[in-house]
Design a protein around this motif. Sequence first.
Motif, PDB file in Angstrom:
ATOM      1  N   ARG A   1       0.822  -1.206   0.000  1.00  0.00           N
ATOM      2  CA  ARG A   1       0.000   0.000   0.000  1.00  0.00           C
ATOM      3  C   ARG A   1       0.860   1.261   0.000  1.00  0.00           C
ATOM      4  O   ARG A   1       0.408   2.330  -0.373  1.00  0.00           O
ATOM      5  CB  ARG A   1      -0.917  -0.005   1.211  1.00  0.00           C
TER       6      ARG A   1
ATOM      7  N   ASP B   1      -4.832  -0.745  -2.591  1.00  0.00           N
ATOM      8  CA  ASP B   1      -5.242  -1.288  -1.293  1.00  0.00           C
ATOM      9  C   ASP B   1      -6.088  -2.548  -1.472  1.00  0.00           C
ATOM     10  O   ASP B   1      -5.851  -3.569  -0.828  1.00  0.00           O
ATOM     11  CB  ASP B   1      -6.007  -0.221  -0.511  1.00  0.00           C
ATOM     12  N   GLN B   2      -7.058  -2.502  -2.377  1.00  0.00           N
ATOM     13  CA  GLN B   2      -7.927  -3.658  -2.622  1.00  0.00           C
ATOM     14  C   GLN B   2      -7.125  -4.833  -3.182  1.00  0.00           C
ATOM     15  O   GLN B   2      -7.310  -5.981  -2.766  1.00  0.00           O
ATOM     16  CB  GLN B   2      -9.046  -3.280  -3.589  1.00  0.00           C
TER      17      GLN B   2
ATOM     18  N   SER C   1      -4.892  -6.338  -0.442  1.00  0.00           N
ATOM     19  CA  SER C   1      -5.735  -7.054   0.525  1.00  0.00           C
ATOM     20  C   SER C   1      -6.153  -8.415  -0.005  1.00  0.00           C
ATOM     21  O   SER C   1      -6.097  -9.423   0.710  1.00  0.00           O
ATOM     22  CB  SER C   1      -6.977  -6.232   0.877  1.00  0.00           C
TER      23      SER C   1
END
Length: 146
Positions: free
Chosen positions: A55, A136-137, A140
């Motif tokens: 990130r 970020d997605q 993750s």
Amino acid sequence: MGTMNAPASTTFSGIKSMAGKNNLRQQQRVSTNIEVTVCNPNGNQLVCHTANLSRAGMLVECDSDHVRDILPGNSPIAPKKTVALDVKFAVPVVSVQSVNIEASCEIIHVRRVSKNRFQLGLQFTGFNGNGHDYVDQYVSRQLLRS
């Protein structure tokens, strides 16, 4: 003298694990091999590949010619003497669709891996649009798979 609490360790099949050991990095990295276009300070575009992504930044691998183009005059990298770059890359949001991301970065370290291979540690300083959300997605989802 006082004693320090050591993290609890357990043994499973002869492998010792450190159960309470903290992750020393602020952001976890995921291994990647994503094509990234790096725009050097002179405006030239160079194609490299990522080794990992988080990130907060990415590790980019390139050859010595690219390093010379990215770092004019072989400028040394230091905490107060970073080199600003722009990068463009794509990450998948679903299995059949990717989103393009444009970000500003600073080179925070350069590592020589072999005679003609280098790794550049890039820290994100800004994103166009929803780029940070997409990174970020992606990170993750990759962490959930591992």
